[in-house]
Scaffold this motif. Structure first.
Motif, PDB file in Angstrom:
ATOM      1  N   THR A  49       0.853  -1.300   0.051  1.00  0.00           N
ATOM      2  CA  THR A  49       0.168   0.045   0.113  1.00  0.00           C
ATOM      3  C   THR A  49       0.998   1.161  -0.008  1.00  0.00           C
ATOM      4  OG1 THR A  49       0.016  -0.005   2.311  1.00  0.00           O
ATOM      5  CG2 THR A  49      -1.783  -1.150   1.231  1.00  0.00           C
ATOM      6  N   LYS A  50       2.026   1.051   0.540  1.00  0.00           N
ATOM      7  CA  LYS A  50       2.904   2.189   0.516  1.00  0.00           C
ATOM      8  C   LYS A  50       4.392   1.697   0.491  1.00  0.00           C
ATOM      9  CE  LYS A  50       4.553   6.405   2.899  1.00  0.00           C
ATOM     10  NZ  LYS A  50       4.425   7.407   4.030  1.00  0.00           N
ATOM     11  N   ALA A  51       5.360   2.226  -0.232  1.00  0.00           N
ATOM     12  CA  ALA A  51       6.742   1.820  -0.469  1.00  0.00           C
ATOM     13  C   ALA A  51       7.634   2.908  -0.565  1.00  0.00           C
ATOM     14  CB  ALA A  51       6.874   0.995  -1.449  1.00  0.00           C
ATOM     15  N   GLU A  52       8.885   2.823  -0.203  1.00  0.00           N
ATOM     16  CA  GLU A  52       9.718   4.134  -0.564  1.00  0.00           C
ATOM     17  C   GLU A  52      10.992   3.453  -1.304  1.00  0.00           C
ATOM     18  OE1 GLU A  52      10.911   5.524   3.361  1.00  0.00           O
ATOM     19  OE2 GLU A  52       8.911   6.417   3.830  1.00  0.00           O
ATOM     20  N   LYS A  53      11.139   4.401  -2.328  1.00  0.00           N
ATOM     21  CA  LYS A  53      12.369   3.875  -3.032  1.00  0.00           C
ATOM     22  C   LYS A  53      13.404   5.121  -3.086  1.00  0.00           C
ATOM     23  CE  LYS A  53      13.182   1.012  -7.016  1.00  0.00           C
ATOM     24  NZ  LYS A  53      13.794   0.005  -5.791  1.00  0.00           N
ATOM     25  N   ASN A  54      14.602   4.819  -3.072  1.00  0.00           N
ATOM     26  CA  ASN A  54      15.606   5.931  -3.390  1.00  0.00           C
ATOM     27  C   ASN A  54      16.206   5.766  -4.746  1.00  0.00           C
ATOM     28  OD1 ASN A  54      15.580   6.709  -0.455  1.00  0.00           O
ATOM     29  ND2 ASN A  54      16.982   5.229   0.016  1.00  0.00           N
ATOM     30  N   LEU A  55      16.352   7.033  -5.269  1.00  0.00           N
ATOM     31  CA  LEU A  55      16.840   7.243  -6.599  1.00  0.00           C
ATOM     32  C   LEU A  55      18.033   7.725  -6.804  1.00  0.00           C
ATOM     33  CD1 LEU A  55      13.340   8.255  -8.385  1.00  0.00           C
ATOM     34  CD2 LEU A  55      14.294   5.871  -8.055  1.00  0.00           C
ATOM     35  N   LYS A  56      18.590   8.040  -5.993  1.00  0.00           N
ATOM     36  CA  LYS A  56      19.901   8.708  -5.784  1.00  0.00           C
ATOM     37  C   LYS A  56      20.598   8.434  -4.679  1.00  0.00           C
ATOM     38  CE  LYS A  56      22.587  13.318  -6.128  1.00  0.00           C
ATOM     39  NZ  LYS A  56      23.219  13.115  -4.934  1.00  0.00           N
ATOM     40  N   GLN A  57      21.435   7.718  -4.718  1.00  0.00           N
ATOM     41  CA  GLN A  57      22.336   6.883  -3.517  1.00  0.00           C
ATOM     42  C   GLN A  57      23.162   8.053  -2.650  1.00  0.00           C
ATOM     43  OE1 GLN A  57      21.350   4.235  -2.348  1.00  0.00           O
ATOM     44  NE2 GLN A  57      20.048   3.851  -4.190  1.00  0.00           N
ATOM     45  N   GLN A  58      23.435   7.652  -1.465  1.00  0.00           N
ATOM     46  CA  GLN A  58      24.238   8.629  -0.874  1.00  0.00           C
ATOM     47  C   GLN A  58      25.705   8.725  -1.013  1.00  0.00           C
ATOM     48  OE1 GLN A  58      23.692   7.842   3.260  1.00  0.00           O
ATOM     49  NE2 GLN A  58      21.889   8.117   3.375  1.00  0.00           N
ATOM     50  N   GLY A  59      26.239   7.897  -1.951  1.00  0.00           N
ATOM     51  CA  GLY A  59      27.694   7.958  -2.430  1.00  0.00           C
ATOM     52  C   GLY A  59      28.014   8.824  -3.445  1.00  0.00           C
ATOM     53  N   LYS A  60      26.839   9.442  -3.965  1.00  0.00           N
ATOM     54  CA  LYS A  60      27.089  10.427  -5.277  1.00  0.00           C
ATOM     55  C   LYS A  60      26.859  11.712  -4.765  1.00  0.00           C
ATOM     56  CE  LYS A  60      25.618   6.980  -8.623  1.00  0.00           C
ATOM     57  NZ  LYS A  60      24.567   6.637  -9.666  1.00  0.00           N
ATOM     58  N   LYS A  61      27.483  12.556  -3.746  1.00  0.00           N
ATOM     59  CA  LYS A  61      27.155  13.532  -3.230  1.00  0.00           C
ATOM     60  C   LYS A  61      27.922  14.618  -3.913  1.00  0.00           C
ATOM     61  CE  LYS A  61      26.520  12.392   1.612  1.00  0.00           C
ATOM     62  NZ  LYS A  61      26.791  12.547   3.101  1.00  0.00           N
ATOM     63  N   VAL A  62      27.296  15.949  -4.070  1.00  0.00           N
ATOM     64  CA  VAL A  62      28.136  16.884  -4.764  1.00  0.00           C
ATOM     65  C   VAL A  62      28.759  17.923  -3.503  1.00  0.00           C
ATOM     66  CG1 VAL A  62      26.901  16.975  -6.666  1.00  0.00           C
ATOM     67  CG2 VAL A  62      25.875  18.145  -4.733  1.00  0.00           C
ATOM     68  N   THR A  63      29.736  18.497  -3.827  1.00  0.00           N
ATOM     69  CA  THR A  63      30.542  19.251  -2.851  1.00  0.00           C
ATOM     70  C   THR A  63      30.646  20.866  -3.386  1.00  0.00           C
ATOM     71  OG1 THR A  63      32.756  18.497  -4.019  1.00  0.00           O
ATOM     72  CG2 THR A  63      31.873  17.275  -2.117  1.00  0.00           C
ATOM     73  N   PHE A  64      30.449  21.506  -2.569  1.00  0.00           N
ATOM     74  CA  PHE A  64      30.532  23.015  -2.982  1.00  0.00           C
ATOM     75  C   PHE A  64      32.164  23.466  -2.340  1.00  0.00           C
ATOM     76  CE2 PHE A  64      29.501  27.687  -1.911  1.00  0.00           C
ATOM     77  CZ  PHE A  64      29.237  28.006  -3.401  1.00  0.00           C
ATOM     78  N   ARG A  65      32.473  24.739  -3.206  1.00  0.00           N
ATOM     79  CA  ARG A  65      33.837  25.332  -2.815  1.00  0.00           C
ATOM     80  C   ARG A  65      34.098  25.622  -1.545  1.00  0.00           C
ATOM     81  NH1 ARG A  65      33.107  30.568  -2.324  1.00  0.00           N
ATOM     82  NH2 ARG A  65      31.236  31.586  -3.446  1.00  0.00           N
ATOM     83  N   GLU A  66      35.240  25.829  -1.233  1.00  0.00           N
ATOM     84  CA  GLU A  66      35.758  26.319   0.013  1.00  0.00           C
ATOM     85  C   GLU A  66      35.416  27.884   0.058  1.00  0.00           C
ATOM     86  OE1 GLU A  66      37.047  24.697   2.503  1.00  0.00           O
ATOM     87  OE2 GLU A  66      37.057  22.957   1.765  1.00  0.00           O
ATOM     88  N   ARG A  67      35.181  28.430   1.489  1.00  0.00           N
ATOM     89  CA  ARG A  67      34.784  29.727   1.388  1.00  0.00           C
ATOM     90  C   ARG A  67      36.275  30.592   1.299  1.00  0.00           C
ATOM     91  NH1 ARG A  67      35.572  33.399   5.719  1.00  0.00           N
ATOM     92  NH2 ARG A  67      36.570  31.756   6.966  1.00  0.00           N
ATOM     93  N   GLY A  68      35.940  31.810   0.648  1.00  0.00           N
ATOM     94  CA  GLY A  68      37.068  32.860   0.626  1.00  0.00           C
ATOM     95  C   GLY A  68      37.290  33.132  -0.906  1.00  0.00           C
ATOM     96  N   ASP A  69      36.700  32.408  -1.797  1.00  0.00           N
ATOM     97  CA  ASP A  69      36.947  32.653  -3.266  1.00  0.00           C
ATOM     98  C   ASP A  69      36.387  34.249  -3.605  1.00  0.00           C
ATOM     99  OD1 ASP A  69      37.943  30.272  -3.466  1.00  0.00           O
ATOM    100  OD2 ASP A  69      36.549  29.494  -4.811  1.00  0.00           O
ATOM    101  N   ASP A  70      35.493  34.496  -3.054  1.00  0.00           N
ATOM    102  CA  ASP A  70      34.991  35.979  -3.327  1.00  0.00           C
ATOM    103  C   ASP A  70      35.453  36.724  -1.831  1.00  0.00           C
ATOM    104  OD1 ASP A  70      33.530  38.256  -3.604  1.00  0.00           O
ATOM    105  OD2 ASP A  70      31.423  37.240  -3.745  1.00  0.00           O
ATOM    106  N   GLU A  71      35.947  38.127  -1.908  1.00  0.00           N
ATOM    107  CA  GLU A  71      36.288  38.928  -1.140  1.00  0.00           C
ATOM    108  C   GLU A  71      35.112  39.230  -0.072  1.00  0.00           C
ATOM    109  OE1 GLU A  71      34.813  41.582  -4.335  1.00  0.00           O
ATOM    110  OE2 GLU A  71      36.012  39.858  -4.077  1.00  0.00           O
TER     111      GLU A  71
END
Length: 406
Positions: free
Chosen positions: A252-274
């Protein structure tokens, strides 16, 4: 004995100057409620447009409410830096105008209290707010700006964003194929769902295939942005194993993950902008430049933050001078003049910052000189309203005439 009395008199005068008196408490009691109300109204008005844009973008991604609240929290320091000077000016103007209409300022002047003494509590508040704004501009805003950019990056670059169309084959990865009969609400509400997915068990070296059909379903992105989850309702799951041990499961209800946790995206380090550097880090970069940002941009940002915070010291003088009304005068355009003056001065600051960033103008001429002119203009307005400016010109004229006669 007389020297001790004289020194104690000076200490008492200095101590009485620092401690707020009855007049100071009365002026602050008039200004504080207005400041809080004006701060809330101005802050809401400034953030309203950005909030609508964020709601539209995050609703299209079906992001959770926590993502929106996090972005909203990161935006508050930026708009708070714009709202505090405006609310401070409105509060002082309203309190001074109220006392002027009630002839309280005339009574104070008649009793020997000058406008400079009357505006002292507002000036002391200006010093406190200026120090707080140095902390806000110099330390809180850089971190908040980076956190907002990082959160917005993760909200809009979380991998595969579900945007399915009706009767269209969707292939998020090599092992999953999906098609739906009907998709609404930007492809996040589905009906007539068909999914085929292959899973490889590396330990047992076996391949399992799942064929899932469901009446309806919905997408949403989980809180940590690590995966996109599909909720399925009223369907069946056919599991095909390599050893021909197949089975069918109703749900009657099921959950399915379509993007696994191993495929994370990362943001740059702080300080590229003054603008993401604290004022201490900007000072360190001015002494030993190691950042990829040009040194002229760092110098412009450093002086701009200091000048912007110190400019608040002139707001009490400007608002006090413009709020005082003459007798039998019903209209007062002082608040409009103050708003235009502060807006023009803010544009001059931004233009001066751009000039310093080009490297062809010094910060003293482009930023600190307009600050000095702004202070002189505010003090001149206060002298003019108090009547001391006329006496100053008359005394200067008399001295010059005596010098000419000699």
């Amino acid at each position: 004995m007389s020297n001790n009395k004289l020194s104690s008199h000076h200490k008492k005068t200095l101590w009485s100057y620092l401690l707020p008196g009855t007049l100071d408490h009365y002026c602050l009691s008039l200004a504080l409620p207005t400041f809080l109300i004006a701060l809330g109204i101005i802050l809401t008005a400034l953030m309203l447009e950005r909030l609508l844009v964020l709601l539209d973008l995050l609703a299209a991604d079906n992001s959770p409410l926590s993502t929106f609240l996090g972005l909203l929290t990161d935006l508050v320091p930026h708009y708070l830096g714009l709202a505090i000077p405006a609310a401070f000016c409105v509060a002082i103007f309203a309190s001074v105008r109220q006392m002027s209409l009630n002839s309280e300022i005339e009574a104070l002047l008649s009793s020997g209290i000058s406008l400079s003494r009357y505006s002292r509590p507002y000036m002391m508040c200006g010093v406190v707010i200026s120090i707080l704004c140095i902390i806000l501009y110099g330390y809180i805003q850089p971190y908040a700006r980076y956190d907002f950019r990082a959160a917005f990056f993760y909200a809009s670059h979380s991998g595969w964003v579900p945007n399915i169309q009706s009767h269209t084959i969707v292939k998020p990865d090599d092992n999953l194929v999906m098609v739906v009969d009907k998709a609404t609400e930007h492809g996040t509400r589905l009906s007539g769902i068909f999914i085929r997915q292959k899973a490889l068990d590396k330990v047992k070296n076996k391949t399992t295939e799942h064929i899932i059909v469901a009446e309806s379903g919905s997408f949403y992105t989980v809180q940590n942005r690590s995966k996109i989850q599909l909720n399925l309702f009223n369907g069946q799951n056919l599991t095909l194993n390599s050893n021909n041990k197949n089975n069918i499961t109703d749900f009657t209800k099921a959950e399915k993950n379509l993007k696994q946790q191993g495929k994370k995206v990362t943001f740059r380090e702080r300080g590229d902008d003054e603008r993401e550097l604290t004022i201490t880090e900007l000072f360190q970069q001015l002494r030993h430049h190691t950042n990829t940002t040009p040194i002229a941009d760092i110098r412009a940002e450093f002086h701009f933050r200091l000048v912007r915070a110190l400019s608040i010291l002139g707001i009490p003088i400007l608002a006090t001078g413009l709020a005082i009304m003459k007798k039998r005068k019903k209209r007062n355009w002082g608040l409009g003049v103050a708003a235009v003056t502060l807006l023009a001065y803010d544009h001059i600051q931004q233009f001066g910052t751009e000039l310093v960033a080009t490297g062809h103008h010094s910060a003293f001429i482009a930023l600190w000189m307009p600050l000095f002119v702004f202070f002189m203009m505010c003090y001149t307005i206060l002298l003019f309203k108090s009547g001391n400016l006329q006496y100053l010109f008359i005394s200067l004229f008399k001295r010059s005439s005596k010098h000419m006669d000699k």
